[in-house]
Design a protein around this motif. Structure first.
Motif, PDB file in Angstrom:
ATOM      1  N   LEU A  85       0.421  -0.753   0.377  1.00  0.00           N
ATOM      2  CA  LEU A  85      -0.064   0.272  -0.049  1.00  0.00           C
ATOM      3  C   LEU A  85       0.606   1.547  -0.142  1.00  0.00           C
ATOM      4  CD1 LEU A  85      -2.605  -0.966   2.982  1.00  0.00           C
ATOM      5  CD2 LEU A  85      -2.891  -0.506   0.292  1.00  0.00           C
ATOM      6  N   ALA A  86       1.827   0.676  -0.097  1.00  0.00           N
ATOM      7  CA  ALA A  86       3.092   2.161   1.016  1.00  0.00           C
ATOM      8  C   ALA A  86       3.808   2.338  -0.468  1.00  0.00           C
ATOM      9  CB  ALA A  86       4.426   2.285   1.868  1.00  0.00           C
ATOM     10  N   ASP A  87       3.365   1.251  -1.145  1.00  0.00           N
ATOM     11  CA  ASP A  87       4.731   1.612  -3.060  1.00  0.00           C
ATOM     12  C   ASP A  87       5.207   1.294  -2.590  1.00  0.00           C
ATOM     13  OD1 ASP A  87       2.001   2.456  -4.429  1.00  0.00           O
ATOM     14  OD2 ASP A  87       2.188   3.806  -4.140  1.00  0.00           O
ATOM     15  N   ARG A  88       6.134   0.372  -1.883  1.00  0.00           N
ATOM     16  CA  ARG A  88       7.647  -0.128  -1.311  1.00  0.00           C
ATOM     17  C   ARG A  88       7.570  -1.350  -2.515  1.00  0.00           C
ATOM     18  NH1 ARG A  88      10.206   1.906   2.614  1.00  0.00           N
ATOM     19  NH2 ARG A  88      11.265   0.023   2.758  1.00  0.00           N
ATOM     20  N   ILE A  89       6.800  -2.650  -2.439  1.00  0.00           N
ATOM     21  CA  ILE A  89       7.433  -3.429  -3.412  1.00  0.00           C
ATOM     22  C   ILE A  89       5.385  -3.554  -4.110  1.00  0.00           C
ATOM     23  CG2 ILE A  89       8.251  -4.773  -1.120  1.00  0.00           C
ATOM     24  CD1 ILE A  89       5.596  -5.979  -0.250  1.00  0.00           C
ATOM     25  N   ASP A  90       6.247  -5.030  -5.160  1.00  0.00           N
ATOM     26  CA  ASP A  90       5.144  -5.191  -5.777  1.00  0.00           C
ATOM     27  C   ASP A  90       4.009  -6.470  -5.678  1.00  0.00           C
ATOM     28  OD1 ASP A  90       6.466  -6.797  -6.623  1.00  0.00           O
ATOM     29  OD2 ASP A  90       7.728  -6.250  -8.054  1.00  0.00           O
ATOM     30  N   ASP A  91       3.373  -6.650  -6.515  1.00  0.00           N
ATOM     31  CA  ASP A  91       1.857  -7.446  -5.944  1.00  0.00           C
ATOM     32  C   ASP A  91       3.109  -9.018  -5.873  1.00  0.00           C
ATOM     33  OD1 ASP A  91      -0.399  -6.332  -5.708  1.00  0.00           O
ATOM     34  OD2 ASP A  91      -0.170  -6.315  -7.401  1.00  0.00           O
ATOM     35  N   ASP A  92       3.919  -9.039  -6.944  1.00  0.00           N
ATOM     36  CA  ASP A  92       4.447 -10.280  -7.234  1.00  0.00           C
ATOM     37  C   ASP A  92       5.506 -10.595  -5.873  1.00  0.00           C
ATOM     38  OD1 ASP A  92       4.381 -10.604  -8.983  1.00  0.00           O
ATOM     39  OD2 ASP A  92       5.942 -10.343 -10.729  1.00  0.00           O
ATOM     40  N   ARG A  93       6.491  -9.685  -4.992  1.00  0.00           N
ATOM     41  CA  ARG A  93       6.594  -9.843  -4.085  1.00  0.00           C
ATOM     42  C   ARG A  93       5.539  -9.496  -2.599  1.00  0.00           C
ATOM     43  NH1 ARG A  93      11.692 -10.882  -1.335  1.00  0.00           N
ATOM     44  NH2 ARG A  93      12.190  -9.350   0.218  1.00  0.00           N
ATOM     45  N   VAL A  94       4.517  -9.460  -2.233  1.00  0.00           N
ATOM     46  CA  VAL A  94       3.500 -10.187  -1.463  1.00  0.00           C
ATOM     47  C   VAL A  94       3.264 -11.436  -1.922  1.00  0.00           C
ATOM     48  CG1 VAL A  94       1.250  -9.571  -1.202  1.00  0.00           C
ATOM     49  CG2 VAL A  94       2.774  -8.096  -1.221  1.00  0.00           C
ATOM     50  N   ALA A  95       3.324 -11.209  -3.673  1.00  0.00           N
ATOM     51  CA  ALA A  95       3.036 -13.578  -3.406  1.00  0.00           C
ATOM     52  C   ALA A  95       4.230 -14.036  -2.661  1.00  0.00           C
ATOM     53  CB  ALA A  95       2.666 -13.011  -4.826  1.00  0.00           C
ATOM     54  N   GLU A  96       5.262 -13.798  -2.469  1.00  0.00           N
ATOM     55  CA  GLU A  96       6.498 -14.249  -2.720  1.00  0.00           C
ATOM     56  C   GLU A  96       6.626 -15.179  -0.946  1.00  0.00           C
ATOM     57  OE1 GLU A  96      10.388 -15.874  -1.773  1.00  0.00           O
ATOM     58  OE2 GLU A  96       8.829 -16.005  -3.066  1.00  0.00           O
ATOM     59  N   HIS A  97       6.179 -13.571   0.031  1.00  0.00           N
ATOM     60  CA  HIS A  97       5.573 -13.960   1.500  1.00  0.00           C
ATOM     61  C   HIS A  97       4.685 -14.499   1.730  1.00  0.00           C
ATOM     62  CE1 HIS A  97       7.878 -10.093   1.844  1.00  0.00           C
ATOM     63  NE2 HIS A  97       7.660  -9.670   2.916  1.00  0.00           N
ATOM     64  N   GLN A  98       3.487 -14.948   0.898  1.00  0.00           N
ATOM     65  CA  GLN A  98       2.848 -15.956   1.674  1.00  0.00           C
ATOM     66  C   GLN A  98       3.090 -17.373   0.740  1.00  0.00           C
ATOM     67  OE1 GLN A  98      -0.751 -14.989   2.591  1.00  0.00           O
ATOM     68  NE2 GLN A  98       0.094 -17.624   2.498  1.00  0.00           N
ATOM     69  N   ARG A  99       4.237 -17.319  -0.146  1.00  0.00           N
ATOM     70  CA  ARG A  99       4.770 -18.472  -0.333  1.00  0.00           C
ATOM     71  C   ARG A  99       5.525 -19.497   0.253  1.00  0.00           C
ATOM     72  NH1 ARG A  99       9.126 -20.968  -1.598  1.00  0.00           N
ATOM     73  NH2 ARG A  99      10.003 -19.398  -0.397  1.00  0.00           N
ATOM     74  N   VAL A 100       6.152 -18.483   1.269  1.00  0.00           N
ATOM     75  CA  VAL A 100       7.323 -18.620   2.314  1.00  0.00           C
ATOM     76  C   VAL A 100       6.494 -19.560   3.486  1.00  0.00           C
ATOM     77  CG1 VAL A 100       8.478 -18.644   4.485  1.00  0.00           C
ATOM     78  CG2 VAL A 100       9.127 -17.183   1.737  1.00  0.00           C
ATOM     79  N   LEU A 101       4.874 -18.809   4.023  1.00  0.00           N
ATOM     80  CA  LEU A 101       3.584 -18.821   4.788  1.00  0.00           C
ATOM     81  C   LEU A 101       3.328 -20.451   4.829  1.00  0.00           C
ATOM     82  CD1 LEU A 101       2.054 -15.403   5.628  1.00  0.00           C
ATOM     83  CD2 LEU A 101       4.547 -16.555   6.801  1.00  0.00           C
ATOM     84  N   ASP A 102       2.806 -20.260   3.187  1.00  0.00           N
ATOM     85  CA  ASP A 102       2.367 -21.516   2.591  1.00  0.00           C
ATOM     86  C   ASP A 102       3.933 -22.678   2.335  1.00  0.00           C
ATOM     87  OD1 ASP A 102      -0.001 -20.446   2.524  1.00  0.00           O
ATOM     88  OD2 ASP A 102       0.382 -20.379   0.022  1.00  0.00           O
ATOM     89  N   ALA A 103       4.231 -22.251   2.736  1.00  0.00           N
ATOM     90  CA  ALA A 103       5.312 -23.436   2.796  1.00  0.00           C
ATOM     91  C   ALA A 103       5.612 -24.098   3.592  1.00  0.00           C
ATOM     92  CB  ALA A 103       7.116 -23.535   2.143  1.00  0.00           C
ATOM     93  N   TYR A 104       5.982 -23.701   5.311  1.00  0.00           N
ATOM     94  CA  TYR A 104       5.596 -23.763   6.235  1.00  0.00           C
ATOM     95  C   TYR A 104       4.030 -23.895   7.392  1.00  0.00           C
ATOM     96  CZ  TYR A 104      10.489 -22.576   6.048  1.00  0.00           C
ATOM     97  OH  TYR A 104      12.187 -22.024   5.756  1.00  0.00           O
ATOM     98  N   GLU A 105       3.496 -23.839   5.659  1.00  0.00           N
ATOM     99  CA  GLU A 105       1.961 -24.237   6.200  1.00  0.00           C
ATOM    100  C   GLU A 105       1.859 -23.688   7.529  1.00  0.00           C
ATOM    101  OE1 GLU A 105       1.699 -28.222   7.325  1.00  0.00           O
ATOM    102  OE2 GLU A 105       2.326 -29.301   4.891  1.00  0.00           O
TER     103      GLU A 105
END
Length: 345
Positions: A269-289
């Motif tokens: 929301l602060a335009d510091r990162i893009d949607d792909d980087r947000v998705a990477e956060h979710q990927r890591v969380l999903d990897a650890y269930e």
């Protein structure tokens, strides 16, 4: 049996080893400070991890859970130490997870104005975070870890054998902190030091050692959290607010996982990162269930008020946020932006 991995926390004449691997707790006698005549072993009920300091010792059992992290516990421990005859040249040994290392470390820091402490970390959370770095403390009704000190241990033992006995949820709580290290250079270190493709692809002992190495580097650069060390609190601002609110059945690492996703949304929301980087956060969380949804019933106004009490909040509400240069401490984050991110959780 795999060899013990040694990671040093480089603090000049106060440097100390962190030993990681199966059976590491059996090295306790070898890492006690020279001249220690007795040891006060601090632990909690149900922690069935035998240790032998190699000197006469007495065991002090503190209550389970976060309720142990209060000033009254410190007073009781110090009185017990005095009755036992613990002197300034002796040692406190904390055996347990983050609550034990926080409490035992703080008691050691203030008893006789400072006695040595060695931590035997028995949880994943303790091994990769709480036991290393010298941050100790207890809670007040007004917030978490508001009273404490920086008191570096003489050594830390991370026995990965103890992790096999953890209930699944306790292990998952540690994985929340482990997920944080992906955004602190964990994948790069995994490739450089251990030859792994990513942090989550390493064997457990190497994964723990990689996290310890990252934390050791940060602590050496900023021991008392004046700057860079605050980056280790990534995901913790919302996590601590949820824990202080106290109405949600969350372990610390579970709260951190939610906080990581939230911090990514704030950065987007602060335009510091893009949607792909947000998705990477979710990927890591999903990897650890790990779950990443905001609990039901969260009062947004209360959470934003609690953000203002965070220890980092010296210039308005302050967050650790991802960005084009990696993680940074960002002061003065807009409450309106934070509210919008809460609504999107």
């Amino acid at each position: 049996m795999s060899p013990i991995i040694r990671v040093d926390v480089p603090l000049g004449d106060r440097s100390y080893p962190v030993l990681v691997g199966a059976g590491a707790r059996h090295e306790l006698g070898a890492v006690l400070p020279a001249g220690a005549q007795r040891a006060a072993v601090v632990t909690q009920p149900g922690i069935d991890v035998g240790v032998d300091p190699g000197v006469p010792f007495e065991t002090f059992v503190i209550p389970d859970g976060e309720q142990a992290k209060e000033l009254a516990t410190i007073g009781k421990l110090c009185s017990g130490f005095a009755r036992f005859g613990l002197t300034r040249r002796d040692v406190v040994v904390g055996v347990g997870g983050g609550v034990v290392t926080d409490v035992a470390g703080f008691a050691a820091a203030v008893y006789h104005r400072g006695v040595a402490v060695v931590h035997v970390a028995t949880t994943l959370l303790g091994q990769i975070d709480a036991a290393v770095g010298g941050k100790t403390g207890v809670n007040l009704a007004e917030g978490k870890n508001l009273v404490g000190s920086f008191w570096q241990p003489a050594a830390v033992l991370c026995d990965t054998d103890t992790l096999a006995t953890l209930p699944p949820r306790e292990l998952r709580a540690g994985l929340g902190e482990l997920a944080k290290y992906h955004f602190l250079g964990g994948d790069e270190l995994a490739a450089e030091r251990f030859g792994g493709e990513s942090l989550d692809a390493l064997p457990l002992a190497e994964r723990v050692a990689a996290c310890v190495a990252i934390k050791a580097d940060v602590v050496a650069a900023d021991e008392t959290e004046g700057g860079r060390r605050a980056l280790l609190n990534y995901g913790h601002t919302l996590a601590h607010a949820l824990e202080i609110a106290g109405r949600f059945d969350l372990r610390h690492g579970e709260a951190v996982a939610i906080g990581l996703r939230y911090a990514a949304l704030v950065a987007r929301l602060a335009d510091r990162i893009d949607d792909d980087r947000v998705a990477e956060h979710q990927r890591v969380l999903d990897a650890y269930e790990l779950g990443s949804q905001l609990p039901k019933g969260v009062d947004h106004d209360e959470i934003i008020e609690l953000f203002g009490r965070d220890k980092k909040a010296t210039d308005g509400i302050t967050f650790v946020l991802d960005g084009p240069r990696g993680l940074e401490v960002v002061p003065g984050v807009s409450p309106d932006l934070l509210r919008t991110a809460l609504e999107r959780m």
